[in-house]
Design an enzyme around this catalytic site. Structure first.
Site, PDB file in Angstrom:
ATOM      1  N   LYS A 121      -1.199 -23.428  22.767  1.00  0.00           N
ATOM      2  CA  LYS A 121      -0.268 -22.342  23.074  1.00  0.00           C
ATOM      3  C   LYS A 121       0.062 -22.427  24.557  1.00  0.00           C
ATOM      4  O   LYS A 121      -0.716 -22.964  25.350  1.00  0.00           O
ATOM      5  CB  LYS A 121      -0.937 -20.991  22.819  1.00  0.00           C
ATOM      6  N   HIS A 169      -2.307 -28.299   9.667  1.00  0.00           N
ATOM      7  CA  HIS A 169      -1.008 -28.874  10.048  1.00  0.00           C
ATOM      8  C   HIS A 169      -1.141 -30.279  10.668  1.00  0.00           C
ATOM      9  O   HIS A 169      -0.398 -31.197  10.328  1.00  0.00           O
ATOM     10  CB  HIS A 169      -0.289 -27.969  11.047  1.00  0.00           C
ATOM     11  N   LYS A 177       8.454 -28.643   5.938  1.00  0.00           N
ATOM     12  CA  LYS A 177       9.433 -29.051   6.950  1.00  0.00           C
ATOM     13  C   LYS A 177      10.074 -30.382   6.547  1.00  0.00           C
ATOM     14  O   LYS A 177       9.364 -31.344   6.236  1.00  0.00           O
ATOM     15  CB  LYS A 177       8.754 -29.207   8.322  1.00  0.00           C
ATOM     16  N   ARG A 228       0.821  -1.213   0.000  1.00  0.00           N
ATOM     17  CA  ARG A 228       0.000   0.000   0.000  1.00  0.00           C
ATOM     18  C   ARG A 228       0.862   1.273   0.000  1.00  0.00           C
ATOM     19  O   ARG A 228       0.514   2.253  -0.632  1.00  0.00           O
ATOM     20  CB  ARG A 228      -0.884   0.024   1.243  1.00  0.00           C
TER      21      ARG A 228
HETATM   22  C1  BG6 Z   1       0.623 -21.193  11.978  1.00  0.00           C
HETATM   23  C2  BG6 Z   1      -0.361 -20.812  13.045  1.00  0.00           C
HETATM   24  O1  BG6 Z   1      -0.029 -21.706  10.859  1.00  0.00           O
HETATM   25  O2  BG6 Z   1       1.500 -22.169  12.494  1.00  0.00           O
HETATM   26  C3  BG6 Z   1       0.351 -20.290  14.270  1.00  0.00           C
HETATM   27  O3  BG6 Z   1      -1.250 -19.830  12.549  1.00  0.00           O
HETATM   28  C4  BG6 Z   1       1.369 -21.296  14.745  1.00  0.00           C
HETATM   29  O4  BG6 Z   1      -0.571 -19.990  15.316  1.00  0.00           O
HETATM   30  C5  BG6 Z   1       2.270 -21.733  13.609  1.00  0.00           C
HETATM   31  O5  BG6 Z   1       2.138 -20.687  15.761  1.00  0.00           O
HETATM   32  C6  BG6 Z   1       3.164 -22.874  14.029  1.00  0.00           C
HETATM   33  O6  BG6 Z   1       4.107 -23.098  13.046  1.00  0.00           O
HETATM   34  P1  BG6 Z   1       5.520 -23.691  13.401  1.00  0.00           P
HETATM   35  O7  BG6 Z   1       6.194 -23.856  12.089  1.00  0.00           O
HETATM   36  O8  BG6 Z   1       6.178 -22.710  14.323  1.00  0.00           O
HETATM   37  O9  BG6 Z   1       5.234 -24.984  14.108  1.00  0.00           O
END
Ligand code: BG6
Length: 503
Positions: A351, A251, A193, A52
């Site tokens: 978390k 994930h 990864k 932007r």
């Molecule tokens: C992200 C999430 O997709 O993945 C985050 O939105 C999370 O909340 C992160 O912390 C974790 O990724 P990594 O690679 O640190 O395990």
């Protein structure tokens, strides 16, 4: 310079929507530079960043040159960087303004000609998810998604892909009206990864594991993605998502499908993704009753981490003080197929756990005890194989061994393979492979429409029940602890326990 290992990416222009965000400086640019240094980036390549704030190409390049000093994962060669950074261009535009796309079309043509990019182009949408559908529609409208005459057009879409099954379906339908499935690359950075990709190597490049990788030998599987961080500055987004939406359909489903899938007939994109999709479809859907007994949600309260008091989730920036958002989730899933019938897959993510640790624990069935009845051995520990995804990267196998001495006593020993010991430290961002795959048209590590929808189908019943029954006990775990008591009970009811890694 060493010759490249692998195919060089096709000539192309990469357009980054949401260029000003952290992803560009921390991951995308360093990973493109890493590809360039491995000679996997075509010399006929260019970037257009869209943001932007007005600035010239020169200014944008100067900022990147400062950033790379902080975010490079490898030493930066000044000549190579110079050659790379002069191919970065910058433009401004509002995502919902049609004029943006006319300007972009002209700019893509110009940059393409200057860099001889053969008409190939991919668009990286690192924007708020609310724009995903409309950006692709507008790109298509001005002809920027049109393929033909040997030129390809692709779009990489970041997560979150929808916020439930219905919205994911709607987004897929919107995209597929103007683009074909083969043009859409739904990214999940977990697949970038090395240790996640290694699950396939472990299972299918070794003869010894596959014969025992099933319900006859495996008692259960645990998948944990524990983070120490809170929501940091992302409270605004996170409070609308929560741990389940943020981590599970994407994930964690990657970890489950790679661990559980049948051997694909090849590494061709659809061969692998078909097998992953079959697992997602075989996961037994939760009934409302199951949601109450097979899932646990939690939210962190204040607590002590590393000797410091940290605030409760409800006191984090941009989080309402009465938020009901989950920062912890645990589930017990069953995969209804011949290989896995009767083998629970327990998953959890949260978390503010005591340690950052992502791993898959494969617990094997216990050996019969009768031989040890007359000895001092009280019980046998079942064998466990642990796939350490991060920050530890490796594989360990736990087994029993006789402790030296005149009587039969057992000790627990671990056989450890550590990535770093064999292959050195990883100097990648985790995005190299994904960027490169998009440049060569390999979608194996990207999500197909049906997989995204199947992932949402698994969590949808829980989201619905939880919405109807707001939690009454939040916060129900202190920051710096392993989550709510109910999550331990989820396994204890089955006579099992989470394996926690404290460091
Ligand atoms: C992200 C999430 O997709 O993945 C985050 O939105 C999370 O909340 C992160 O912390 C974790 O990724 P990594 O690679 O640190 O395990």
């Amino acid at each position: 310079m060493k010759p490249p290992v692998g195919r060089v990416g096709d000539p192309c222009v990469m357009v980054i929507f949401g260029y000003a965000g952290d992803l560009t400086r921390r991951k995308l640019i360093p990973s493109l530079y890493n590809l360039a240094s491995q000679q996997l980036l075509s010399r006929e390549f260019a970037v257009i960043g869209m943001g932007r704030t007005p600035m010239s190409n020169e200014e944008a390049r100067k900022i990147l040159t400062e950033d790379i000093k902080k975010f490079a994962t490898n030493p930066v060669d000044p000549d190579l960087w110079e050659e790379f950074v002069r191919r970065v261009n910058y433009t401004t535009g509002e995502f919902d303004d049609p004029a943006t796309y006319d300007n972009l079309k002209a700019l893509v043509d110009k940059v393409d000609k200057e860099n001889n990019c053969h008409g190939n182009c991919f668009f990286y949408l690192a924007t708020s998810p609310t724009f995903f559908g409309s950006i692709v529609e507008r790109l298509a409208k001005v002809g920027l998604m049109t393929e033909g005459n040997g030129q390809w057009r692709r779009v990489i879409i970041e997560k979150p892909f929808g916020r439930d099954l219905e919205s994911a379906k709607a987004l897929n339908a919107q995209l597929l009206k103007v683009a074909t499935e083969s043009q859409i690359y739904r990214i999940d950075h977990y697949l970038g990864k090395e240790t996640v990709q290694n699950i396939m190597a472990l299972r299918f490049a070794n003869g010894i594991f596959e014969p025992i990788w099933n319900r006859r030998y495996i008692d259960h599987v645990q998948i944990s993605v524990a983070e120490t961080v809170g929501v940091e500055k992302r409270g605004g987004y996170y409070d609308t998502a929560g741990a389940t939406r943020d981590m599970v359909p994407n994930h964690i489903m990657q970890l489950i499908t790679l661990t559980a899938m049948e051997p694909p007939i090849s590494f061709e994109a659809n061969a692998v993704r078909d097998e992953q999709a079959k697992i997602l479809r075989a996961i037994q859907p939760f009934t409302d009753e199951d949601v109450l007994t097979k899932t646990v949600r939690g939210q962190y309260g204040e607590g002590i981490m590393n000797g410091q008091r940290v605030p409760a989730y409800r006191s984090e920036q941009d989080v309402p003080p009465d938020s009901r958002t989950d920062t912890y989730v645990a589930m017990r899933l069953m995969i209804d197929n011949w290989r896995w019938a009767g083998v629970p897959f327990y998953l959890r993510t949260a978390k503010r756990m005591p340690s950052r640790n992502t791993h898959v624990v494969i617990q094997f069935r216990q050996a019969p005890f009768m031989l040890f009845r007359e000895t001092q051995v009280q019980h046998l520990m079942p064998n466990q194989m642990v796939l350490h995804i991060q920050p530890e990267e490796g594989i360990s196998l736990r087994f029993a061994a006789k402790t030296p001495g005149t009587t039969m006593q057992l000790g627990e020993v671990n056989m450890d393979f550590n990535y770093e010991d064999y292959f050195g430290t990883s100097s990648a961002t985790g995005y190299e492979r994904l960027m490169h795959d998009c440049m060569i048209g390999d979608a194996t590590l990207f999500q197909r429409a049906d997989m995204v929808e199947a992932g949402w189908s698994i969590v949808n019943p829980a989201l619905n029940v939880w919405k109807a029954l707001p939690p009454r006990n939040f916060p129900n775990y202190a920051a710096g602890t392993w989550g709510p008591r109910e999550a331990d009970e989820l396994l204890e009811r089955d006579g099992r326990h989470w394996r926690n890694f404290d460091k």
